[in-house]
Write an enzyme that holds these catalytic residues in place. Structure first.
Site, PDB file in Angstrom:
ATOM      1  N   ASP A 103       0.847  -1.188   0.000  1.00 22.56           N
ATOM      2  CA  ASP A 103       0.000   0.000   0.000  1.00 22.56           C
ATOM      3  C   ASP A 103       0.890   1.248   0.000  1.00 22.56           C
ATOM      4  O   ASP A 103       1.448   1.625   1.037  1.00 22.56           O
ATOM      5  CB  ASP A 103      -0.919   0.002   1.229  1.00 22.56           C
ATOM      6  N   LYS A 121      -7.031   3.440  -2.705  1.00 23.25           N
ATOM      7  CA  LYS A 121      -7.344   3.358  -1.274  1.00 23.25           C
ATOM      8  C   LYS A 121      -7.498   4.756  -0.701  1.00 23.25           C
ATOM      9  O   LYS A 121      -6.765   5.675  -1.070  1.00 23.25           O
ATOM     10  CB  LYS A 121      -6.219   2.601  -0.565  1.00 23.25           C
ATOM     11  N   LYS A 162     -10.362   0.352  -1.874  1.00 26.88           N
ATOM     12  CA  LYS A 162     -10.239   0.019  -0.455  1.00 26.88           C
ATOM     13  C   LYS A 162     -10.594   1.237   0.394  1.00 26.88           C
ATOM     14  O   LYS A 162     -10.031   2.311   0.212  1.00 26.88           O
ATOM     15  CB  LYS A 162      -8.816  -0.450  -0.133  1.00 26.88           C
TER      16      LYS A 162
END
Length: 248
Positions: A99, A173, A207
């Protein structure tokens, strides 16, 4: 719904941030991994220095739970080269998903070419090693318009450089969960920000992270089109599903 399979159970504080000793902080990570094994979460999201420990515990458990870590955390301002070194280290340690905190400060200053290069090289190293890559855009630092543009930018790079068949390996995300807001405003995912991402990033995966602490909110996020939820409240969410008779 097996909501556990949507959850990236998360603990990303350093010992200093948690005001704990290194041993105490490591125990927090161990507790998270044991919880993940018990509830069969999708993934544990931890700092890179705990990846080896996580792998050992997960192999012993026999559970197929993924390991994720963060790159350029949490402000995203480190150079592309520094992020790639971090990514290579995480890959070598055995992380399944990386990430990256996108350089949202550079994006806000109009340095689009730099951000495109970062996205391209970050995706490239992950795909070359069969890893999933997620781009944390830090929604609390962005206007609604900026959320739309940066979500579209990530999608554009994926399709133009790597092709539609790679879309499943890339997420957009929402947040780190560490951004400091003024006036107690939300610093993570909200239904509004996640709708903006879903509408502009799909068919990339999405996400929601930061602020998703209860079952009801998690369900709303999933119904909105979110594919994964990063949370430090996984246990509360799963237990509520088990004890709930609600029809969602």
């Amino acid at each position: 719904m097996e909501i556990n399979k949507y959850l990236d159970a998360t603990y990303l504080k350093t010992a200093n941030q948690a005001n704990l000793s290194e041993k105490e902080n490591q125990q927090k990570v161990i507790d998270l991994i044991k919880e993940a094994i018990l509830f069969d979460y999708k993934l544990v999201m931890i700092r890179a220095n705990y990846i080896s420990l996580a792998k050992e515990l997960l192999v012993e458990s026999g559970k197929e739970i993924l390991i994720g870590t963060v790159i350029g955390f949490h402000e995203g301002v480190s150079s592309i080269e520094e992020k790639l070194v971090e990514a290579k280290n995480a890959i070598d340690l055995g992380a399944d998903e990386l990430d990256f905190v996108i350089n949202y400060s550079a994006f806000k200053k109009g340095k689009i070419d730099l951000v495109k290069e970062e996205i391209t090289k970050g995706i490239e190293i992950c795909l070359a090693n069969n890893k999933v890559v997620k781009w944390i855009i830090e929604v609390a630092a962005l206007t609604d318009k900026e959320i739309v543009v940066i979500s579209q930018l990530i999608k554009e790079v994926v399709f133009n450089v790597f092709g539609a068949d790679k879309a499943a390996n890339v997420f957009v995300k929402s947040s780190t969960g560490f951004f400091k807001t003024e006036n107690n405003l939300p610093n993570g995912a909200t239904l509004n920000t996640m709708k903006l991402i879903v509408d502009n990033a799909k068919p990339l995966n999405v996400k929601a992270a930061g602020g998703v602490r209860d079952y009801e909110t998690a369900i709303k996020m999933i119904n909105l089109g979110v594919d994964r939820i990063g949370t430090s409240s996984s246990k509360e969410i799963v237990n509520k599903e088990k004890n709930s008779n609600s029809e969602y």
